[in-house]
Design a protein around this motif. Sequence first.
Motif, PDB file in Angstrom:
ATOM      1  N   TYR A   1     -33.338 -55.241  65.869  1.00 10.18           N
ATOM      2  CA  TYR A   1     -33.671 -55.494  64.464  1.00 10.18           C
ATOM      3  C   TYR A   1     -33.004 -54.423  63.608  1.00 10.18           C
ATOM      4  CZ  TYR A   1     -36.323 -56.598  60.269  1.00 10.18           C
ATOM      5  OH  TYR A   1     -36.676 -56.953  58.996  1.00 10.18           O
ATOM      6  N   PRO A   2     -32.328 -54.804  62.507  1.00 12.07           N
ATOM      7  CA  PRO A   2     -31.564 -53.827  61.725  1.00 12.07           C
ATOM      8  C   PRO A   2     -32.400 -53.032  60.734  1.00 12.07           C
ATOM      9  CG  PRO A   2     -31.254 -56.000  60.800  1.00 12.07           C
ATOM     10  CD  PRO A   2     -32.120 -56.193  62.024  1.00 12.07           C
TER      11      PRO A   2
ATOM     12  N   ASP B   1     -27.566 -47.666  66.069  1.00 14.62           N
ATOM     13  CA  ASP B   1     -26.395 -48.534  65.993  1.00 14.62           C
ATOM     14  C   ASP B   1     -25.733 -48.601  67.369  1.00 14.62           C
ATOM     15  OD1 ASP B   1     -24.085 -49.907  65.470  1.00 14.62           O
ATOM     16  OD2 ASP B   1     -23.566 -48.762  63.671  1.00 14.62           O
TER      17      ASP B   1
ATOM     18  N   ARG C   1     -29.620 -51.942  66.331  1.00 14.87           N
ATOM     19  CA  ARG C   1     -28.936 -52.863  65.423  1.00 14.87           C
ATOM     20  C   ARG C   1     -27.494 -53.053  65.855  1.00 14.87           C
ATOM     21  NH1 ARG C   1     -26.104 -49.879  61.329  1.00 14.87           N
ATOM     22  NH2 ARG C   1     -26.748 -47.698  61.230  1.00 14.87           N
TER      23      ARG C   1
END
Length: 417
Positions: free
Chosen positions: A96-97, A103, A142
């Motif tokens: 989920y970002p 990252d 993400r």
Amino acid sequence: MKEPAPAAPARRVLCAGCARPTSVCVCAFVTSIQTKTRVLILQHPRERHVPINTVRLARLCLPDATIRQGVELDGDPVVADVLAGQGGWPTPYVLYPGADAMDLAVERPPGPITLIVLDGTWWQANKLLRRNPGIAALPQLRLAPAAPSRYRIRKEPHEHCVATIEALALALRALDGGAGDADAEARYAALLAPFDAMVEHQLSFARAVGDARHLRAAVARGPRSPRRAQIPALDELRAAAGDLVCVHGEANAWSVRVADRPAPEIVHWVAWRVSTGETFRAVIAPRVRLAPGTPVQIGLSREALAAGESWESFLARWNAFVRPSDALCSWGHFPTATLASGGVSLPVRRFDARVAASGFLGTRVGTAEDCALRLDALAPAEPGESAWSAEAGRAGRRMAALARVVTGLLRSGSGGA
């Protein structure tokens, strides 16, 4: 002699594997893939029966993946084991970002891990997090996709959004392989083979809809009326920015199946003056008998509604708040039309934010909540908008979404998103 009734059309036979019609089965493209990462997919119930949902394809390729369906899943026995680190589940991460998400293009968590993937629309994924604090508290990962989604039969709300199976392929390639791992590249490219085949089948059908059957239907239907101009509606909304008042109302409304049902009446009314941030709130005691489903639907208890102010008190306060020069902006016409049907005089200028947003995005926009998520990057929260987070009932959520949409439309340029 009576003509025999026409035979009912035969139902399409579905493949037992991919659940696609046998004429467009994609099982020939499926490759079984073993992963170091444990995969747990949490699927919003509305996605279960979507014909082009990609989780079904992912499950064929990832036989060890686990799928759980629901909205409130913290108490699900499998999810509970994952959260507690029991049952052999390694450390869980949510794909989920979020603002603090790791990252995967830059770093990877120490593995192996449990990768939790939320399956649903952008709004549904957000809802899964909101309704499951245990899942929401987990560390997040993400992706930064290097190319747009290959899901060309659906329009994604943001550039970083991809289909669930695409997100799985990208994440697993990073977690199990890493940069430069040719084997991982090939392995997880195979995960997308049935997905690509499904998309091609759908696109081929779309290209074929001009066949004789569809043309005959079009001729029988006759010419369509011109589509309502939507960009002018957006320009007019922006021109009226200084006078805009966003409004939303929830109604005590009986089912259409009730023969002697009374007319709908507004029982929760909220408003926000865009230029100054002034707000208006009113819970109004029902004047007709309360529909059994109203408290659940609008999120206010029977007691809260019964304790609401009188209609006369509401009218006096509302008339003191609203100005003849105001331009009311709502999501659809039901709130203002219902209030006006109760004898309330409203400003002449009224806008449907749904029409303006559709013109800006160039597509259907769904609910106000869905549209707000699409415009989120254009509508950062402001004090007037965040004030609605504490409002009781469904009206607060919908007003917050409407405020974000209107703010995004007013701040954006004249081009599409």
